[in-house]
Design a protein around this motif. Sequence first.
Motif, PDB file in Angstrom:
ATOM      1  N   ARG B  42     -11.667  32.318  24.721  1.00  0.00           N
ATOM      2  CA  ARG B  42     -12.358  33.160  25.687  1.00  0.00           C
ATOM      3  C   ARG B  42     -12.059  34.653  25.478  1.00  0.00           C
ATOM      4  O   ARG B  42     -12.912  35.493  25.749  1.00  0.00           O
ATOM      5  CB  ARG B  42     -11.940  32.718  27.095  1.00  0.00           C
ATOM      6  N   ARG B  50     -15.911  33.226  21.550  1.00  0.00           N
ATOM      7  CA  ARG B  50     -15.852  33.728  22.914  1.00  0.00           C
ATOM      8  C   ARG B  50     -17.010  33.218  23.767  1.00  0.00           C
ATOM      9  O   ARG B  50     -16.826  32.801  24.899  1.00  0.00           O
ATOM     10  CB  ARG B  50     -15.844  35.259  22.884  1.00  0.00           C
ATOM     11  N   TYR B  54     -16.944  31.081  27.182  1.00  0.00           N
ATOM     12  CA  TYR B  54     -17.442  31.718  28.405  1.00  0.00           C
ATOM     13  C   TYR B  54     -18.414  30.803  29.132  1.00  0.00           C
ATOM     14  O   TYR B  54     -18.316  30.593  30.351  1.00  0.00           O
ATOM     15  CB  TYR B  54     -18.117  33.050  28.028  1.00  0.00           C
TER      16      TYR B  54
END
Lengths: 257, 231
Positions: B42, B50, B54
């Motif tokens: 994250r 990422r 997320y």
Amino acid sequence: MATCRLDRHVALPNGSPQMDLGWLSGLAYGDTGWGDELLRGALLTLSISGCSYLLGLILGLIGAAAKSSRSRFARTLAWFYTTIVRAVPELLLILLIYYTSTSALRQVIVGLGIAQDFEVNGFVAACLSLGFVQGAYSTEVFRGAISAVARGQREAAAALGLSRRHTWWLVIFPQMLQRALPGLGNLWLVVLKESALISVVGFSELLFTAKMAGGASHNYLFFFLTVAIAYLVLSVASARIFEVIERHIGRHERAQG
Amino acid sequence: MDSGFIALLAEKLVEGLKTTLLLMAICGVFGNLLAVPIAFARISPRSSLRKPAYIFILVLRGTPVLVQLYLFYYGLGEILSRTPSLRHSMLWPYLRSAFGYAALALTLNTAAYCAEIWRGALEGLPKGQVEAAKSLGLKPWQFRLLVILPQAFRNALPALSGQNVLLLKATSLASTITIFEVMGAANLVRSQTFRVYESLFGAALVYVALTVAITFMFSLVERWVNKPYRH
């Protein structure tokens, strides 16, 4: 959902058969699909969450006042309230309150002679049970916010000769509210999701409607995915709204800083 | 209250307690472990790591646990039952057990919430720690494991304790998909004997005891972790 509704309105005046929505046909508006039922369920979810949230806020203010009260009895009572609610599953509390509030409230109202017979409907029972749970969490948020208001504020109010009541309403309360706002925003997201638990007692909010629809159409996956998206949209949208409110209320402090 | 009823309630609650503890242990261990790599993903500078992290966290935290539970049990179960090769295989009885779906849903849910806690703890660390570790010539995995993780763990502990209590409370939802854990056992006794208060209060007592136990265990870990910092 809105598009399905549009399709039908477009299709009907021409006298042509209803448009085929393909894999979305489960969401059609009217008798053929579950669009209107789900929409009603979503509105019920929102109104149950809203009412429980308000009830929770009221209980939370009372609870926080009790926790910072001089009476030992009030403090102990508030401690039991928050501790028990945080240690026992919401589902259990909701079942307990849902089942008992219907009969207990009825006994009270009939017993006091207010009405001959009184039926506590599911909506009220749902709000009572969810609101009771919310109240404990709100109590903690408010208590934290009260203790975050600087000591000097209280002393300054005393120096100005403000009464206890004026100190609370004019000095502590407005500042406390601002500090409580992030926590209160989270609580709204919690109650929005927790309202799904009411489906367990057969109250036809969003999740219960989806379960009915899934059972009837043998397509659970589609309907549960639909409501999951609906909850997600509601959560993200409310988070945004709270963000805007927080920024609006905090604008003075930013301007100074 | 007659002793026969108490004996019945106690017997069922103890049976349910075993299931609750098993479910709690599986989801607690896997959920908490899974949270760490998700949290690192994250905050990763690479968007290929990422973004999925997320979305995973957003979806799992933005929808009710009950919906997730139903989605796995009814939804995934539906897909699997339509796959003939699975339907008639030896694995089918296992794939049809509600326990597996509950464990999966609660593990993923806990992982998402704990990942967010870990993210806060990781981002709260002073930047100098990373720089110091790099200047010592530690490899990326070394400084993550030896420098960052232990310190973040200390910061994350209080919130993790609360999250695990929430997990315990969430295991009660498994009763809605036919699992007889403590809540399910209480519901069974309630419907058999029509004694609403006694059965539900009995279950509430068990949950309070378990919450106290979890909080106590975490406070022991907290004290152990904070030992070097006490003067």
